[in-house]
Write a protein that holds these residues in place. Sequence first.
Motif, mmCIF file in Angstrom:
data_model
loop_
_atom_site.group_PDB
_atom_site.id
_atom_site.type_symbol
_atom_site.label_atom_id
_atom_site.label_comp_id
_atom_site.label_asym_id
_atom_site.label_seq_id
_atom_site.Cartn_x
_atom_site.Cartn_y
_atom_site.Cartn_z
ATOM 1 N N GLY A 134 67.277 1.868 16.323
ATOM 2 C CA GLY A 134 67.086 0.786 17.273
ATOM 3 C C GLY A 134 66.129 1.169 18.389
ATOM 4 O O GLY A 134 65.248 0.382 18.779
ATOM 5 N N ILE A 135 66.283 2.395 18.900
ATOM 6 C CA ILE A 135 65.393 2.874 19.962
ATOM 7 C C ILE A 135 63.973 3.051 19.431
ATOM 8 O O ILE A 135 62.995 2.625 20.066
ATOM 9 C CB ILE A 135 65.933 4.192 20.550
ATOM 10 C CG1 ILE A 135 67.268 3.937 21.276
ATOM 11 C CG2 ILE A 135 64.918 4.812 21.501
ATOM 12 C CD1 ILE A 135 67.971 5.205 21.705
ATOM 13 N N LEU B 131 64.697 1.595 29.273
ATOM 14 C CA LEU B 131 64.944 2.539 28.186
ATOM 15 C C LEU B 131 64.103 3.809 28.310
ATOM 16 O O LEU B 131 64.629 4.918 28.129
ATOM 17 C CB LEU B 131 64.713 1.859 26.838
ATOM 18 C CG LEU B 131 65.380 2.493 25.620
ATOM 19 C CD1 LEU B 131 66.876 2.655 25.828
ATOM 20 C CD2 LEU B 131 65.113 1.655 24.377
ATOM 21 N N THR C 233 62.310 -0.276 18.898
ATOM 22 C CA THR C 233 61.950 -0.916 20.164
ATOM 23 C C THR C 233 60.652 -0.350 20.707
ATOM 24 O O THR C 233 59.746 -1.095 21.107
ATOM 25 C CB THR C 233 63.076 -0.721 21.199
ATOM 26 O OG1 THR C 233 64.257 -1.361 20.721
ATOM 27 C CG2 THR C 233 62.695 -1.321 22.543
ATOM 28 N N GLU D 146 71.893 -6.077 23.581
ATOM 29 C CA GLU D 146 72.243 -4.697 23.264
ATOM 30 C C GLU D 146 72.450 -4.458 21.772
ATOM 31 O O GLU D 146 72.159 -3.381 21.253
ATOM 32 C CB GLU D 146 73.498 -4.281 24.040
ATOM 33 C CG GLU D 146 73.270 -4.022 25.517
ATOM 34 C CD GLU D 146 73.371 -5.272 26.372
ATOM 35 O OE1 GLU D 146 73.465 -5.144 27.608
ATOM 36 O OE2 GLU D 146 73.345 -6.397 25.810
ATOM 37 N N LYS E 120 70.820 -5.380 19.359
ATOM 38 C CA LYS E 120 69.547 -5.081 18.712
ATOM 39 C C LYS E 120 69.177 -3.605 18.803
ATOM 40 O O LYS E 120 68.325 -3.125 18.069
ATOM 41 C CB LYS E 120 68.425 -5.931 19.327
ATOM 42 C CG LYS E 120 68.600 -7.436 19.181
ATOM 43 C CD LYS E 120 68.467 -7.880 17.741
ATOM 44 C CE LYS E 120 68.429 -9.403 17.636
ATOM 45 N NZ LYS E 120 68.348 -9.867 16.235
ATOM 46 N N LEU E 121 69.830 -2.891 19.727
ATOM 47 C CA LEU E 121 69.625 -1.451 19.862
ATOM 48 C C LEU E 121 70.766 -0.655 19.243
ATOM 49 O O LEU E 121 70.812 0.567 19.371
ATOM 50 C CB LEU E 121 69.519 -1.084 21.345
ATOM 51 C CG LEU E 121 68.226 -1.444 22.066
ATOM 52 C CD1 LEU E 121 68.374 -1.203 23.561
ATOM 53 C CD2 LEU E 121 67.055 -0.643 21.519
#
Length: 274
Positions: A259-260, A69, A263, A147, A149-150
């Motif tokens: 999401g990003i 990412l 994370t 994915e 989760k993002l």
Amino acid sequence: MGQPYESVTVETHDHIAQVTLIGPGKGNAMGPAFWSEMPEVFAALDADRDVRAIVITGSGDNFSYGLDLPAMGGSLGAVLAEGTSARPRADFHAEILRMQKAINAVADCRTPTIASVHGWCIGGGVDLIAATDIRYASADAKFSVREVKLAIVADMGSLARLPLIVNDGQLRELALTGKDIDAARAEKIGLVNEVFADAEATLAAARATAADIADNPPLTVRGIKDVLDQQRIAAVSASLRYVAAWNAAFLPSKDLAEGISATFAKRPAKFTGE
């Protein structure tokens, strides 16, 4: 294979090529080099008549953490910054199609491929093993189609190829929850063929199976792969095209930004559906 690669090492011995993921991102994460080099790596292996089977594994403690990412955030950032404009969406659509070629190169390889998985296999890692012919795992392996989760619809092949590997309910549970599963569960649902004690035993088993394949007549082996693959090519291709268009249209969102951010901050995300 005289040319060194940044994302993998390639070693060939006794008709078996071993492709080892090396990152350079943490946990063999898939950064720009991976997406650019994989089509070249597998085209070269497929053209090498001395190579009759390919083993894919990861270096260090894990198979792959999936998409790098931090290294690949530029594409997502551009779409988020200019999400209402057509040009960045068109560019993003082209980028998805380009990245899909990295996994397609494995799936379309005429030489049989065997994944040897240990440690984490997340997101893009699952995309990659779904493109192989045979999957083995160590007892410590953990898998996640993460994915969601993002706030991303997985678009590199797991949603296209896993329906041909595991049953519908199992896949929907994995993709809709983003949950982690262990090797025993992965074997139970058919995601992997067999589980071994540790990474070393798993790799040894993968190489032994590769040797069994390499002992068979190579043109017949390619013929078996070709016939089996014909049953899935159209469905997989249509799914990949559809998800690329879907994500180009709908991926830019407040939930993606959340999401990003979550994370990177290592905190739970709070999604709003916007």
